[in-house]
Write an enzyme that holds these catalytic residues in place. Structure first.
Site, PDB file in Angstrom:
ATOM      1  N   ARG A  52       0.831  -1.207   0.000  1.00  0.00           N
ATOM      2  CA  ARG A  52       0.000   0.000   0.000  1.00  0.00           C
ATOM      3  C   ARG A  52       0.864   1.255   0.000  1.00  0.00           C
ATOM      4  O   ARG A  52       1.056   1.892  -1.030  1.00  0.00           O
ATOM      5  CB  ARG A  52      -0.948  -0.034   1.205  1.00  0.00           C
ATOM      6  CG  ARG A  52      -2.156   0.906   1.084  1.00  0.00           C
ATOM      7  CD  ARG A  52      -1.846   2.358   1.354  1.00  0.00           C
ATOM      8  NE  ARG A  52      -1.297   2.586   2.694  1.00  0.00           N
ATOM      9  CZ  ARG A  52      -0.892   3.768   3.125  1.00  0.00           C
ATOM     10  NH1 ARG A  52      -0.958   4.836   2.332  1.00  0.00           N
ATOM     11  NH2 ARG A  52      -0.361   3.908   4.344  1.00  0.00           N
ATOM     12  N   ASP A  53       1.446   1.607   1.131  1.00  0.00           N
ATOM     13  CA  ASP A  53       2.240   2.835   1.210  1.00  0.00           C
ATOM     14  C   ASP A  53       3.470   2.756   0.315  1.00  0.00           C
ATOM     15  O   ASP A  53       3.960   3.774  -0.168  1.00  0.00           O
ATOM     16  CB  ASP A  53       2.651   3.088   2.662  1.00  0.00           C
ATOM     17  CG  ASP A  53       3.044   4.531   2.915  1.00  0.00           C
ATOM     18  OD1 ASP A  53       2.536   5.410   2.204  1.00  0.00           O
ATOM     19  OD2 ASP A  53       3.855   4.781   3.819  1.00  0.00           O
TER      20      ASP A  53
ATOM     21  N   HIS B 241       5.425   4.539  12.538  1.00  0.00           N
ATOM     22  CA  HIS B 241       5.583   4.472  11.078  1.00  0.00           C
ATOM     23  C   HIS B 241       6.583   5.547  10.668  1.00  0.00           C
ATOM     24  O   HIS B 241       6.310   6.745  10.808  1.00  0.00           O
ATOM     25  CB  HIS B 241       4.221   4.718  10.419  1.00  0.00           C
ATOM     26  CG  HIS B 241       4.242   4.757   8.923  1.00  0.00           C
ATOM     27  ND1 HIS B 241       3.686   3.761   8.150  1.00  0.00           N
ATOM     28  CD2 HIS B 241       4.738   5.669   8.049  1.00  0.00           C
ATOM     29  CE1 HIS B 241       3.841   4.072   6.860  1.00  0.00           C
ATOM     30  NE2 HIS B 241       4.472   5.228   6.785  1.00  0.00           N
TER      31      HIS B 241
ATOM     32  N   HIS C 138       9.572   7.209   7.890  1.00  0.00           N
ATOM     33  CA  HIS C 138      10.146   7.335   6.554  1.00  0.00           C
ATOM     34  C   HIS C 138      11.625   7.693   6.701  1.00  0.00           C
ATOM     35  O   HIS C 138      12.023   8.362   7.657  1.00  0.00           O
ATOM     36  CB  HIS C 138       9.417   8.416   5.748  1.00  0.00           C
ATOM     37  CG  HIS C 138       8.066   7.995   5.281  1.00  0.00           C
ATOM     38  ND1 HIS C 138       7.589   8.260   4.017  1.00  0.00           N
ATOM     39  CD2 HIS C 138       7.065   7.317   5.894  1.00  0.00           C
ATOM     40  CE1 HIS C 138       6.368   7.772   3.875  1.00  0.00           C
ATOM     41  NE2 HIS C 138       6.026   7.201   5.005  1.00  0.00           N
TER      42      HIS C 138
ATOM     43  N   CYS D  49       4.350   9.302   0.196  1.00  0.00           N
ATOM     44  CA  CYS D  49       2.979   9.823   0.131  1.00  0.00           C
ATOM     45  C   CYS D  49       2.859  10.799  -1.034  1.00  0.00           C
ATOM     46  O   CYS D  49       3.576  11.803  -1.077  1.00  0.00           O
ATOM     47  CB  CYS D  49       2.608  10.523   1.431  1.00  0.00           C
ATOM     48  SG  CYS D  49       0.940  11.214   1.392  1.00  0.00           S
TER      49      CYS D  49
END
Length: 307
Positions: free
Chosen positions: A13-14, A211, A213, A244
């Site tokens: 997904r991400d 979460h 990055h 994103c």
């Protein structure tokens, strides 16, 4: 150390939502199966968003339909609003993750709602769950992810008080697991410690998930800080792919294989087969037309711990 750390795999997904390549549902389902064969037990497999805005996530229903339910494995669907939640309920997803934002700026850009509107949206979802046939808690389990906890591309810095207030409001609605997300990779290990402490005080009964990055090369350091602060659930993306599309400069997630290597090397338990995970990272790199950016997809592994 034998403390288990649960990794929620978000690559399908991400990871894929910010790649130029648009993969067919069958390929995305194959990625889920390969990740599960490598040890993943919780996977954010799809996003129920309009394909007009995120074409990489088109065909979510097809992906889930290609993944029959299996005991001990949980396929998660991300939703941005009530309409997405209703779509998710029409499939066999095991969990629903409601995306929210710690800031008005990102919330308005990402889903057309400020913070208060997002809390109201989540409240409506939770009320619907409580009143649904089968009673409270019926259907897929539910978690919430709060974006931009360590910084917003539109509103700038985000305070610990701001985060704690939203975490408290979400917990009051009955959400059992709350993820804190560094959407643009602005965090540092010391800020991770502060905001985890603030979130825990605001919602002592909730499970916290993190979460990160690796946009500014602090992702693994931030994961380390989270584990040291007592968090046992972390998101990661195979190959370090993703980001994103609605947050300028929000490049890759921390790579699952890099995180597994670090944790297993230290003696933590993740349940992953590192070699199979590295091979999956290389496989998805070939599918998206560029090498996966993770360190281990290039360097390979090493003995799990020194003797």
């Amino acid at each position: 150390m034998s403390r288990p750390i649960t990794l929620v795999e978000v690559g399908p997904r991400d990871g894929l939502q910010n790649e130029k390549a648009v993969l067919e549902p069958a390929v995305r389902a194959e990625l889920v199966r390969r990740l599960e064969a490598a040890g993943a037990r919780r996977i954010e497999a799809v996003s129920f968003v309009h394909p007009k805005y995120v074409p990489q996530m088109a065909g979510a229903e097809e992906v889930i339909a290609a993944l029959p339910h299996e005991a001990g494995r949980s396929r998660i669907g991300l939703v941005l609003n009530g309409k997405g939640y209703d779509r998710a309920l029409g499939t066999a997803v095991d969990e629903v993750n409601v995306a929210m934002s710690a800031t008005d700026g990102f919330g308005l850009k990402n889903q057309g709602m400020g913070v208060d509107q997002q809390v109201s949206m989540l409240s409506d979802i939770m009320t619907g769950r409580a009143n649904s046939e089968g009673g409270p808690g019926a259907g897929p389990s539910l978690s919430a992810t709060l974006s931009c906890v360590w910084g917003c591309p539109f509103d700038g810095e985000v305070s610990a008080d701001q985060v704690a207030d939203l975490v408290g409001r979400v917990a009051e609605l009955g959400v059992a697991e709350i993820a804190l997300a560094d959407t643009i990779g602005a965090g540092d290990p010391w800020a991770v410690t502060r905001k985890v402490e603030a979130a825990r005080k605001a919602a002592p009964g909730a499970v916290l998930r993190l979460h990160f990055h690796d946009t500014r090369n602090t992702g693994l350091a931030n994961a380390y800080a989270g584990v040291e602060a007592g968090v046992d659930v972390l998101d990661a993306s195979v190959g370090g792919i993703g980001g994103c599309p609605f947050a300028p400069g929000a490049t890759g997630n921390i790579a699952t294989e890099d995180l597994v290597y670090m944790l297993e090397r230290a003696g933590f338990s993740t349940g992953y087969d590192l070699d199979a995970l590295i091979e999956t990272a290389r496989w998805i790199g070939a599918k998206i037309g560029r090498p996966a950016p993770s360190a281990l997809s290039r360097a390979g592994g090493w003995p799990l711990r020194a003797h």
